[in-house]
Design a protein around this motif. Structure first.
Motif, mmCIF file in Angstrom:
data_model
loop_
_atom_site.group_PDB
_atom_site.id
_atom_site.type_symbol
_atom_site.label_atom_id
_atom_site.label_comp_id
_atom_site.label_asym_id
_atom_site.label_seq_id
_atom_site.Cartn_x
_atom_site.Cartn_y
_atom_site.Cartn_z
ATOM 1 N N VAL A 1 0.837 -1.204 0.000
ATOM 2 C CA VAL A 1 0.000 0.000 0.000
ATOM 3 C C VAL A 1 0.873 1.257 0.000
ATOM 4 C CG1 VAL A 1 -1.669 1.343 1.336
ATOM 5 C CG2 VAL A 1 -1.978 -1.129 1.079
ATOM 6 N N GLU A 2 1.932 1.250 0.821
ATOM 7 C CA GLU A 2 2.800 2.428 0.904
ATOM 8 C C GLU A 2 3.471 2.734 -0.432
ATOM 9 O OE1 GLU A 2 6.167 4.395 3.837
ATOM 10 O OE2 GLU A 2 5.426 2.373 4.221
ATOM 11 N N LEU A 3 3.989 1.701 -1.081
ATOM 12 C CA LEU A 3 4.633 1.906 -2.375
ATOM 13 C C LEU A 3 3.621 2.324 -3.440
ATOM 14 C CD1 LEU A 3 7.173 -1.075 -2.443
ATOM 15 C CD2 LEU A 3 7.639 1.345 -1.989
ATOM 16 N N HIS A 4 2.420 1.794 -3.336
ATOM 17 C CA HIS A 4 1.363 2.195 -4.276
ATOM 18 C C HIS A 4 1.071 3.696 -4.137
ATOM 19 C CE1 HIS A 4 -2.376 2.085 -6.580
ATOM 20 N NE2 HIS A 4 -2.904 2.803 -5.599
ATOM 21 N N LEU A 5 0.916 4.153 -2.900
ATOM 22 C CA LEU A 5 0.616 5.572 -2.673
ATOM 23 C C LEU A 5 1.764 6.460 -3.129
ATOM 24 C CD1 LEU A 5 -1.075 5.329 0.853
ATOM 25 C CD2 LEU A 5 -2.208 5.710 -1.348
ATOM 26 N N LEU A 6 2.997 6.035 -2.848
ATOM 27 C CA LEU A 6 4.156 6.824 -3.264
ATOM 28 C C LEU A 6 4.260 6.895 -4.788
ATOM 29 C CD1 LEU A 6 6.865 5.630 -0.697
ATOM 30 C CD2 LEU A 6 5.784 7.884 -0.804
ATOM 31 N N SER A 7 3.880 5.824 -5.457
ATOM 32 C CA SER A 7 3.975 5.802 -6.916
ATOM 33 C C SER A 7 3.025 6.803 -7.566
ATOM 34 C CB SER A 7 3.678 4.390 -7.447
ATOM 35 O OG SER A 7 2.297 4.092 -7.364
ATOM 36 N N HIS A 8 2.034 7.257 -6.803
ATOM 37 C CA HIS A 8 1.070 8.235 -7.333
ATOM 38 C C HIS A 8 1.384 9.662 -6.893
ATOM 39 C CE1 HIS A 8 -1.069 4.557 -8.247
ATOM 40 N NE2 HIS A 8 -1.946 5.241 -8.936
ATOM 41 N N GLN A 9 2.468 9.825 -6.148
ATOM 42 C CA GLN A 9 2.869 11.157 -5.699
ATOM 43 C C GLN A 9 3.793 11.798 -6.738
ATOM 44 O OE1 GLN A 9 2.420 13.362 -3.346
ATOM 45 N NE2 GLN A 9 1.017 12.279 -1.989
ATOM 46 N N SER A 10 3.315 12.817 -7.393
ATOM 47 C CA SER A 10 4.116 13.447 -8.456
ATOM 48 C C SER A 10 5.384 14.088 -7.896
ATOM 49 C CB SER A 10 3.280 14.502 -9.186
ATOM 50 O OG SER A 10 2.839 15.509 -8.284
ATOM 51 N N ARG A 11 5.391 14.471 -6.607
ATOM 52 C CA ARG A 11 6.549 15.129 -6.015
ATOM 53 C C ARG A 11 7.509 14.138 -5.341
ATOM 54 N NH1 ARG A 11 5.445 17.843 -1.870
ATOM 55 N NH2 ARG A 11 3.319 17.119 -1.518
ATOM 56 N N PHE A 12 7.196 12.859 -5.456
ATOM 57 C CA PHE A 12 8.048 11.849 -4.822
ATOM 58 C C PHE A 12 9.113 11.342 -5.781
ATOM 59 C CE2 PHE A 12 9.095 7.354 -4.232
ATOM 60 C CZ PHE A 12 9.726 7.435 -2.990
ATOM 61 N N GLU A 13 10.320 11.156 -5.243
ATOM 62 C CA GLU A 13 11.418 10.567 -6.002
ATOM 63 C C GLU A 13 12.063 9.475 -5.157
ATOM 64 O OE1 GLU A 13 15.853 11.725 -7.743
ATOM 65 O OE2 GLU A 13 14.522 13.305 -7.009
ATOM 66 N N ALA A 14 12.275 8.326 -5.776
ATOM 67 C CA ALA A 14 12.905 7.208 -5.060
ATOM 68 C C ALA A 14 14.400 7.484 -4.945
ATOM 69 C CB ALA A 14 12.644 5.895 -5.790
ATOM 70 N N ASN A 15 14.761 8.382 -4.030
ATOM 71 C CA ASN A 15 16.153 8.820 -3.910
ATOM 72 C C ASN A 15 16.989 7.827 -3.094
ATOM 73 O OD1 ASN A 15 15.452 9.281 -1.240
ATOM 74 N ND2 ASN A 15 15.355 11.498 -1.450
ATOM 75 N N GLU A 16 18.215 8.236 -2.806
ATOM 76 C CA GLU A 16 19.145 7.321 -2.141
ATOM 77 C C GLU A 16 18.714 6.972 -0.719
ATOM 78 O OE1 GLU A 16 23.396 8.369 -4.178
ATOM 79 O OE2 GLU A 16 22.442 9.939 -2.997
ATOM 80 N N LEU A 17 18.269 7.958 0.046
ATOM 81 C CA LEU A 17 17.821 7.684 1.414
ATOM 82 C C LEU A 17 16.611 6.750 1.407
ATOM 83 C CD1 LEU A 17 18.108 11.161 3.209
ATOM 84 C CD2 LEU A 17 19.659 9.201 3.384
ATOM 85 N N PHE A 18 15.724 6.952 0.441
ATOM 86 C CA PHE A 18 14.559 6.076 0.311
ATOM 87 C C PHE A 18 14.995 4.643 0.008
ATOM 88 C CE2 PHE A 18 11.703 3.891 -2.634
ATOM 89 C CZ PHE A 18 10.550 3.799 -1.875
ATOM 90 N N SER A 19 15.966 4.499 -0.902
ATOM 91 C CA SER A 19 16.443 3.159 -1.273
ATOM 92 C C SER A 19 16.974 2.410 -0.052
ATOM 93 C CB SER A 19 17.553 3.271 -2.322
ATOM 94 O OG SER A 19 17.082 3.896 -3.492
ATOM 95 N N VAL A 20 17.801 3.098 0.740
ATOM 96 C CA VAL A 20 18.356 2.469 1.946
ATOM 97 C C VAL A 20 17.251 2.150 2.936
ATOM 98 C CG1 VAL A 20 19.949 2.744 3.883
ATOM 99 C CG2 VAL A 20 20.576 3.642 1.631
ATOM 100 N N GLY A 21 16.324 3.085 3.114
ATOM 101 C CA GLY A 21 15.249 2.894 4.076
ATOM 102 C C GLY A 21 14.325 1.747 3.716
ATOM 103 N N LEU A 22 13.950 1.657 2.441
ATOM 104 C CA LEU A 22 13.060 0.576 2.010
ATOM 105 C C LEU A 22 13.733 -0.776 2.214
ATOM 106 C CD1 LEU A 22 10.541 -0.554 0.639
ATOM 107 C CD2 LEU A 22 11.623 -0.089 -1.583
#
Length: 215
Positions: A35-56
């Motif tokens: 669900v979280e990844l689904h919601l993020l995928s619809h956020q136009s201002r979201f970017e799967a950046n480096e901190l996100f990669s490590v956190g996920l």
């Protein structure tokens, strides 16, 4: 990422990619991340950046501790990501590279190094970025020892604003992550002890049967 994709579409894609039974202990993790990844995928201002990669990757690895069969975990991660348009292999590669780069850095050098990983103005914050920040500080062990969770939380909060992250939310998200991690560790230990107890009971029963047959 297709904006028209619904959560039902994501779930359908996930189950097609990962047609395995998920034990109840790990089912909630899969549902929440999906669900979280689904919601993020619809956020136009979201970017799967480096901190996100490590956190996920950190959240996934933390909450799949003890998953059986272990060989299925990367398939589970891949399915969660791909069903929402994320590149699992790319995220994992970035996470591994950053953790390796963070190792051995002192406090000044880790601050300088992290300054290039700021959330852009107007960028969408995710709790996974806070976990990524904490994981990199853990890897660095900035004071030469392994800091406790409270000290790590304070360091993350201090660095948050300079990285464009909301400090109050970072503090709250890391506190929740820590308490959930502790509960998960306890649950995994309980399951493993239950399995071990059942195994010992079965071995005793078989030994008694063998002894009875021999006498």
């Amino acid at each position: 990422m297709a904006e028209s994709q619904t959560i039902a579409d994501s779930k359908r894609s996930f189950h097609q990619s990962f047609p395995h039974v998920i034990a109840p202990l790990y089912r909630r993790l899969a549902d929440e991340l999906l669900v979280e990844l689904h919601l993020l995928s619809h956020q136009s201002r979201f970017e799967a950046n480096e901190l996100f990669s490590v956190g996920l990757c950190t959240v996934f690895d933390t909450f799949t501790k003890g998953y059986r069969p272990e060989a299925q975990t990367e398939g589970l991660f891949s399915a969660l990501c791909s069903s929402n348009g994320f590149d699992a292999a790319g995220l994992r590669k970035t996470s591994t590279m950053l953790i390796d780069e963070a190792k051995g850095k002192d406090l000044d050098s880790i601050k300088t190094w992290l300054s290039s990983k700021c959330l852009p103005d107007g960028g969408h914050y995710s709790r996974l970025m806070a976990v990524g920040l904490m994981r990199l500080l853990e890897a660095a062990e900035v004071d030469g020892t392994s800091p406790d969770s409270q000290a790590l939380g304070e360091q993350c909060k201090e660095l948050a604003e300079s990285l464009g992250l909301p400090a109050d939310r970072v503090e709250k998200d890391l506190s929740l992550f820590g308490s959930n991690r502790e509960r998960m560790d306890q649950a995994v230990d309980l399951v493993q002890e239950t399995i071990a107890a059942e195994k010992r009971k079965k071995e005793r029963r078989l030994a008694e049967q063998a002894q009875g047959s021999a006498s």
